[in-house]
Each structure stands twice: as C-alpha cells, then as structure tokens.
Write a protein that holds these residues in place. Structure first.
Motif, short mmCIF file in Angstrom:
data_model
loop_
_atom_site.label_atom_id
_atom_site.label_comp_id
_atom_site.label_asym_id
_atom_site.label_seq_id
_atom_site.Cartn_x
_atom_site.Cartn_y
_atom_site.Cartn_z
N ASP A 189 0.84 -1.25 0.00
CA ASP A 189 -0.07 -0.06 -0.10
C ASP A 189 0.76 1.24 -0.22
OD1 ASP A 189 0.87 0.21 2.50
OD2 ASP A 189 -1.23 0.39 3.55
N LYS A 190 0.28 2.27 0.07
CA LYS A 190 1.13 3.73 0.05
C LYS A 190 2.08 3.88 1.12
CE LYS A 190 0.51 8.82 -0.65
NZ LYS A 190 -0.65 9.77 -0.66
N ILE A 208 8.65 2.68 -7.16
CA ILE A 208 7.43 2.21 -7.68
C ILE A 208 7.95 1.51 -9.09
CG2 ILE A 208 5.36 2.77 -8.81
CD1 ILE A 208 4.86 4.82 -6.68
N ASN A 209 8.82 2.19 -9.67
CA ASN A 209 9.18 1.56 -11.21
C ASN A 209 10.14 0.25 -10.83
OD1 ASN A 209 8.32 3.76 -12.68
ND2 ASN A 209 9.98 4.94 -12.37
N LYS A 210 10.85 0.06 -9.79
CA LYS A 210 11.66 -1.00 -9.96
C LYS A 210 10.88 -2.02 -9.09
CE LYS A 210 15.81 -2.42 -7.30
NZ LYS A 210 16.68 -2.26 -6.29
N ILE A 243 5.78 -11.95 0.03
CA ILE A 243 4.73 -12.10 -0.99
C ILE A 243 3.47 -13.12 -0.41
CG2 ILE A 243 4.32 -13.27 -3.16
CD1 ILE A 243 5.69 -10.79 -3.55
N LEU A 244 3.80 -14.00 0.48
CA LEU A 244 2.69 -14.70 0.84
C LEU A 244 1.84 -13.88 1.76
CD1 LEU A 244 4.88 -18.02 2.04
CD2 LEU A 244 3.11 -17.85 0.17
N SER A 245 2.28 -13.05 2.59
CA SER A 245 1.41 -12.21 3.31
C SER A 245 0.55 -11.30 2.47
CB SER A 245 2.29 -11.21 4.23
OG SER A 245 1.68 -10.30 4.93
N TYR A 246 0.84 -10.82 1.34
CA TYR A 246 0.21 -10.03 0.36
C TYR A 246 -0.94 -10.84 -0.20
CZ TYR A 246 -1.45 -7.68 -3.71
OH TYR A 246 -2.45 -7.38 -4.58
N LEU A 247 -0.58 -12.35 -0.57
CA LEU A 247 -1.54 -13.05 -1.04
C LEU A 247 -2.78 -13.39 -0.01
CD1 LEU A 247 0.60 -15.81 -2.83
CD2 LEU A 247 -0.59 -13.86 -3.77
#
Length: 357
Positions: A189-190, A208-210, A243-247
């Motif tokens: 998030d922001k 953001i780009n990377k 990544i697992l947390s985001y999922l």
C-alpha cells in the motif's frame, strides 16, 4: 593458513559420525586446541562445534528421507539418545525428525566447506533448464497460461522469461530486500511504498518503477496458480514471507507452490503451500521483530532465526567484518558471500555493514 583449515575440515568430515575430540584434531594438526579453534572460527566465521552440529543434522535429513529409523540415525551421528537428537533437530529446523520424515519439507542446506589456495569457496553450477524440465514432467499444469511465476530478483526473472522456462505461464520479479529496513503491516500500500523507499534512500517514484510496476500481473490478473521461486537463504525467505502475506491480504484463493532452491546447484524442492497464517508471521517477524508463534516450513524457520540474529549489533557477520577490517572491501565481500551463504545478502547490504563497522 587456508590449507591448514581445509585439513581441519577434511578431518572433521571424516569423523562426523564419531564422538568429536578437539584434542584429537589438535594432535592431528600439530597445533594447540586453542589455536585450532581460534583459526577455524577466524577463517570460516563459525565455531568448530557449530559446524559439526549443522553438518550432522543436515546430513541426517538424507537418512530420514530414506526412511531410516530415527533412533538409528541418532546413534549414527553420535547422539546419546533419540530424544537428544530430536531436541537438536527441532532447535535448528523447527520441526521434529518424525515430522520431517513424513512431509519431506525443504530445509536450508549446510554443505561441506571447500577452500582453495586463494581462500575461495567452490560452488557448483547446474543448468536451470534441466531442473525445470524435470519439474514439468511431474507437474505440467504449472506451465499453463493461468499460472504466474514470481521470481526473486530481476536477473532470475529475465532468464526465465527470455527462455520461456515455464512455458506459456506469466512471469514477474520481486525486486526487494525485505531483510533490511523497516516495513509496514499492509504490504504494497502507499505507506509500505513510502517506508520502503525511504529505507532504501531512494525516491518513491524509483521504488514504484523498480518494485511495484513489475508486479502488475500479480495486482491486476487472476490466476489459478502462483508459483514462487525463492532461494533457501534468509534474504529470499523474507521476500517470500512478504509475498505470501500479500496473497493472504488480497484474498487470493488459488493454489500456491513454492519452488525452493539452493543458488549454487539449483536443486529445486517443490512444496504446495496452504495460506492462512503468513500475514500474522509477517507482522510478528518483519514488522515487530519477534519470533513467530506458528509452525513454519523448516527453511523459513531457519531463515527467521538468521534474520532476527542479523538485527543484533554483534551478529556473526559484523564480528567477522571487525576481525578482518584491514582487508580490501572487494576481498572482504567475496569472503562474506562464501562464508555466509545462508544469509543471502547482496553487495549493497554487505557494503553498508562494512561501512557501519
């Protein structure tokens, strides 16, 4: 001196299944016990007893995988009882030997150190294409269009995408280093973006780009399966946890597979993961810097131990840098790469530590 340390390592390896005696090692080497201990730790960054503990336990996983009796394995590696072996095993891997034997879960590798005359550690390099082809024979559905492969870092992403190693599936890199700097409870998030950009001393736009833009498919497309390609070292495992947390936060309901591997030989261990508690672990570990209260894959359990230890000012890496601060930075970085593969830091993380020290 490096040749002497290699002789010590070779002797230890030949006697891993015997009761260790520092006096016998010192007699073999022709040096005092103190000198052997001191030099071994100075060159390798690990004590002799710790090296023996980790080597024995790692080698014992092969015996367990071959369904040998746990008590026989314990006695083979000079443990006084099955209980003593099980305690040591759980302390290092986070599960007991029986659980490992039943589930064959990935663990961090701890292979024999091999030092050449220049003090560099030898590494194997096996074609990734061969290993991926073997995976395709076992689970061809992971190569379909409705599958997203998330790879740890831009280099691996470019290799996989350019060679279409996973067939018609999509590819996305995770270009982060979650094992350093502060993070936030909500992933991507922001506030997360601002915090991470600040920690890396870069602009929000560059971050953001990377990091964010390359993950566009993860945010905007639906997949029946997501395959996560992350190494077994601490650096990769903290990225994996994120990544697992985001999922979990995003409510993903498809299948999740972890393809865990060692960088030097790229031998992949594939495990299907069940979501449900990784967000809680992420908050406990990466946000609050506490030990997790959930049972985890051994490889992640080990990585978290390393991560929490690296937060200490007197961790093993810092101690090694302090003892070898007169070395040129390039040589010191090469040694750190070789000696601490389970940490998984890159040049930038090591240079920052060297500068601080």
């Amino acid at each position: 001196m490096n040749e002497h340390i290699q002789l010590m390592i070779d002797w230890i390896e030949d006697n891993l299944k015997n009761q260790f005696s520092l006096d016998e090692l010192s007699n073999y080497m022709g040096y005092s016990p103190y000198y052997c201990s001191f030099k071994f730790h100075q060159v390798t960054g690990i004590s002799i007893r710790r090296y023996i503990l980790l080597r024995r336990l790692y080698l014992s996983t092969e015996d367990l995988a071959n369904n040998r009796k746990i008590i026989d394995v314990a006695f083979d590696y000079d443990y006084s009882s099955q209980e003593a072996y099980s305690r040591a095993f759980k302390t290092v891997f986070g599960i007991n030997p029986r659980e490992y034997q039943l589930n064959k879960l990935p663990v961090q590798s701890f292979v024999k150190l091999t030092i050449n005359k220049d003090g560099e550690w030898c590494r194997m390099n096996v074609s990734r294409k061969i290993e991926v082809e073997q995976l395709q024979n076992e689970k061809s559905e992971l190569f379909d269009k409705d599958v997203l492969n998330i790879l740890n870092g831009q280099v691996m992403y470019e290799e996989f995408k350019e060679n279409r190693l996973m067939g018609d599936s999509d590819y996305a890199p995770f270009n982060e280093a979650m094992c350093v700097n502060a993070t936030t409870k909500q992933v991507f998030d922001k506030e997360f973006i601002n915090t991470r950009a600040s920690g890396h001393h870069g602009s929000v736009e560059n971050y953001i780009n990377k990091v964010i833009v390359p993950l566009d498919n993860l945010f905007n497309k639906e997949y029946k399966c997501i395959v996560l390609w992350f190494g077994e070292d601490m650096f990769c495992q903290m990225n994996l946890l994120t990544i697992l947390s985001y999922l979990e936060q995003s409510g993903y309901e498809g299948k999740v597979f972890l393809n865990c591997f060692r960088e030097d030989e790229f031998k992949v261990n594939q495990t299907e993961l069940k979501l449900g508690y990784y967000y809680s672990v992420y908050k406990e570990v990466l946000v609050n810097h506490n030990k997790p209260s959930y049972e985890l894959l051994p490889v992640m359990y080990q990585a978290i131990d390393i991560y929490l230890d690296m937060l200490k000012e007197d961790n093993a890496v810092v101690k090694y840098i302090s003892k070898n601060k007169d070395l040129p930075t390039s040589e010191l970085i090469n040694r750190l790469f070789a000696l601490f593969p389970t940490v998984g830091y890159g040049d930038l993380q090591y240079i920052e530590l060297i500068n601080k020290t």
